[in-house]
Design a protein around this motif. Structure first.
Motif, PDB file in Angstrom:
ATOM      1  N   PRO A  11      58.686  25.661  81.298  1.00 15.81           N
ATOM      2  CA  PRO A  11      58.121  25.464  82.740  1.00 15.81           C
ATOM      3  C   PRO A  11      56.642  25.608  82.875  1.00 15.81           C
ATOM      4  O   PRO A  11      55.742  26.316  81.815  1.00 15.81           O
ATOM      5  N   PRO A  12      55.871  25.026  83.921  1.00 13.49           N
ATOM      6  CA  PRO A  12      54.601  24.964  84.023  1.00 13.49           C
ATOM      7  C   PRO A  12      54.195  26.562  84.664  1.00 13.49           C
ATOM      8  O   PRO A  12      55.190  27.156  85.293  1.00 13.49           O
ATOM      9  N   ASP A  13      52.907  26.905  84.274  1.00 11.10           N
ATOM     10  CA  ASP A  13      52.514  28.109  85.131  1.00 11.10           C
ATOM     11  C   ASP A  13      53.156  29.536  84.622  1.00 11.10           C
ATOM     12  O   ASP A  13      53.370  30.068  85.658  1.00 11.10           O
ATOM     13  N   VAL A  14      53.757  29.560  83.420  1.00 11.80           N
ATOM     14  CA  VAL A  14      54.233  30.983  83.008  1.00 11.80           C
ATOM     15  C   VAL A  14      53.271  31.819  82.420  1.00 11.80           C
ATOM     16  O   VAL A  14      52.484  31.334  81.615  1.00 11.80           O
ATOM     17  N   VAL A  15      52.851  32.625  83.280  1.00 12.66           N
ATOM     18  CA  VAL A  15      52.062  33.749  83.000  1.00 12.66           C
ATOM     19  C   VAL A  15      52.607  35.112  82.813  1.00 12.66           C
ATOM     20  O   VAL A  15      53.138  35.483  83.647  1.00 12.66           O
ATOM     21  N   PHE A  16      52.180  35.867  81.653  1.00  3.66           N
ATOM     22  CA  PHE A  16      52.520  37.140  81.350  1.00  3.66           C
ATOM     23  C   PHE A  16      51.239  37.979  81.245  1.00  3.66           C
ATOM     24  O   PHE A  16      50.227  37.452  81.501  1.00  3.66           O
ATOM     25  N   SER A  17      51.747  39.188  81.285  1.00  9.48           N
ATOM     26  CA  SER A  17      50.378  40.160  80.951  1.00  9.48           C
ATOM     27  C   SER A  17      50.506  40.597  79.634  1.00  9.48           C
ATOM     28  O   SER A  17      51.665  40.739  79.205  1.00  9.48           O
ATOM     29  N   HIS A  18      49.251  40.737  79.087  1.00  5.87           N
ATOM     30  CA  HIS A  18      48.968  41.116  77.741  1.00  5.87           C
ATOM     31  C   HIS A  18      47.797  41.764  77.235  1.00  5.87           C
ATOM     32  O   HIS A  18      47.021  41.736  77.857  1.00  5.87           O
ATOM     33  N   ILE A  19      48.043  42.737  76.519  1.00 10.56           N
ATOM     34  CA  ILE A  19      46.853  43.599  75.760  1.00 10.56           C
ATOM     35  C   ILE A  19      46.485  43.205  74.564  1.00 10.56           C
ATOM     36  O   ILE A  19      47.387  43.413  73.576  1.00 10.56           O
ATOM     37  N   PRO A  20      45.737  42.263  74.212  1.00  6.93           N
ATOM     38  CA  PRO A  20      45.382  41.604  72.712  1.00  6.93           C
ATOM     39  C   PRO A  20      45.014  42.951  71.996  1.00  6.93           C
ATOM     40  O   PRO A  20      44.383  43.888  72.306  1.00  6.93           O
ATOM     41  N   TYR A  21      45.389  42.761  70.810  1.00  3.32           N
ATOM     42  CA  TYR A  21      45.342  44.062  69.789  1.00  3.32           C
ATOM     43  C   TYR A  21      43.636  43.934  69.140  1.00  3.32           C
ATOM     44  O   TYR A  21      43.194  42.928  68.875  1.00  3.32           O
ATOM     45  N   THR A  22      43.227  45.053  69.226  1.00  2.00           N
ATOM     46  CA  THR A  22      41.842  45.251  68.560  1.00  2.00           C
ATOM     47  C   THR A  22      41.880  46.454  67.682  1.00  2.00           C
ATOM     48  O   THR A  22      42.348  47.468  68.287  1.00  2.00           O
ATOM     49  N   GLU A  23      41.155  46.451  66.759  1.00  2.72           N
ATOM     50  CA  GLU A  23      41.058  47.663  65.779  1.00  2.72           C
ATOM     51  C   GLU A  23      40.544  49.024  66.469  1.00  2.72           C
ATOM     52  O   GLU A  23      40.982  49.785  66.212  1.00  2.72           O
ATOM     53  N   SER A 113      54.307  41.482  78.715  1.00  3.25           N
ATOM     54  CA  SER A 113      54.878  41.847  79.854  1.00  3.25           C
ATOM     55  C   SER A 113      55.244  40.771  80.826  1.00  3.25           C
ATOM     56  O   SER A 113      54.496  40.138  81.074  1.00  3.25           O
ATOM     57  N   ASP A 114      56.605  40.948  81.326  1.00  2.95           N
ATOM     58  CA  ASP A 114      56.929  40.136  82.344  1.00  2.95           C
ATOM     59  C   ASP A 114      57.285  41.152  83.650  1.00  2.95           C
ATOM     60  O   ASP A 114      58.282  41.321  84.002  1.00  2.95           O
ATOM     61  N   PRO A 115      56.020  41.410  84.353  1.00  2.00           N
ATOM     62  CA  PRO A 115      56.205  42.296  85.215  1.00  2.00           C
ATOM     63  C   PRO A 115      57.287  41.814  86.380  1.00  2.00           C
ATOM     64  O   PRO A 115      57.322  40.855  86.627  1.00  2.00           O
ATOM     65  N   ASP A 116      58.067  42.726  86.685  1.00  2.78           N
ATOM     66  CA  ASP A 116      59.227  42.627  87.775  1.00  2.78           C
ATOM     67  C   ASP A 116      60.068  41.466  87.201  1.00  2.78           C
ATOM     68  O   ASP A 116      60.940  41.074  88.024  1.00  2.78           O
ATOM     69  N   ALA A 117      59.964  41.302  85.940  1.00  2.00           N
ATOM     70  CA  ALA A 117      61.005  40.098  85.213  1.00  2.00           C
ATOM     71  C   ALA A 117      60.707  38.953  85.992  1.00  2.00           C
ATOM     72  O   ALA A 117      61.797  38.015  85.992  1.00  2.00           O
TER      73      ALA A 117
END
Length: 169
Positions: A11-23, A113-117
């Motif tokens: 699907p288009p416009d699938v947006v998740f929330s993410h915290i990229p890893y940093t050292e 993260s898929d907030p609220d699924a």
């Protein structure tokens, strides 16, 4: 949108929330800043394995599901997989901590993260009673779904486990 099946477009416009890893934010107690991760855009020209769990830090997810993907990461890469990602309804902070707790100290596996699924609901693979994501796996190859299956038995990894998904590639 109905359940995704092989041959469908992701699907288009699938947006998740993410915290990229940093050292510098590598300790489990360190909090990064959540960013939007546009999966539709990021995955358009890649081969991706996405697996979903009902919740971070839960028994089957932590003892069996995630470890199978961590252990098989070299085999996924050898089969041409560009990105392995796990998604749950938990917020980005919990997902980031779950990655760190499992010693995934880079973005070799994305903890999304898929907030609220929200995404899981659009493909009808969320639990209506709990609001959580269900346990499922997808393979997306350059925008096309090539594998999609959901577990129907509690605690089962027959359809979404690393071995099954790896065999589908």
């Amino acid at each position: 949108m109905p359940v995704l099946k092989p041959g469908d477009s992701f699907p288009p416009d699938v947006v998740f929330s993410h915290i990229p890893y940093t050292e510098e934010k590598g300790e489990i107690t360190a909090c990064g800043i959540p960013v939007s991760y546009n999966a539709s855009k990021e995955w358009a020209d890649k081969k991706v394995v996405l697996f979903s769990v009902p919740g971070a830090f839960t028994p089957t997810c932590s003892v069996s599901h995630l470890p199978g993907y961590i252990q098989n990461l070299p085999q996924f890469k050898a089969k041409g997989v560009d990105i392995v990602a796990v998604v749950a309804f938990n917020d980005a902070f919990v997902m980031s901590a779950w990655g760190k707790a499992n010693r995934v100290n880079d973005d070799s596996i994305l903890f999304l993260s898929d907030p609220d699924a929200k995404f899981s609901k659009t493909i009808d693979w969320a639990d209506d009673a709990s609001g959580r994501t269900k346990r499922y796996a997808l393979v997306i190859d350059h925008g096309k779904v090539t594998y999609a299956d959901i577990e129907t038995e509690r605690g089962s990894l027959q359809k979404s486990g690393a071995d099954t998904v790896l065999a589908s590639l």
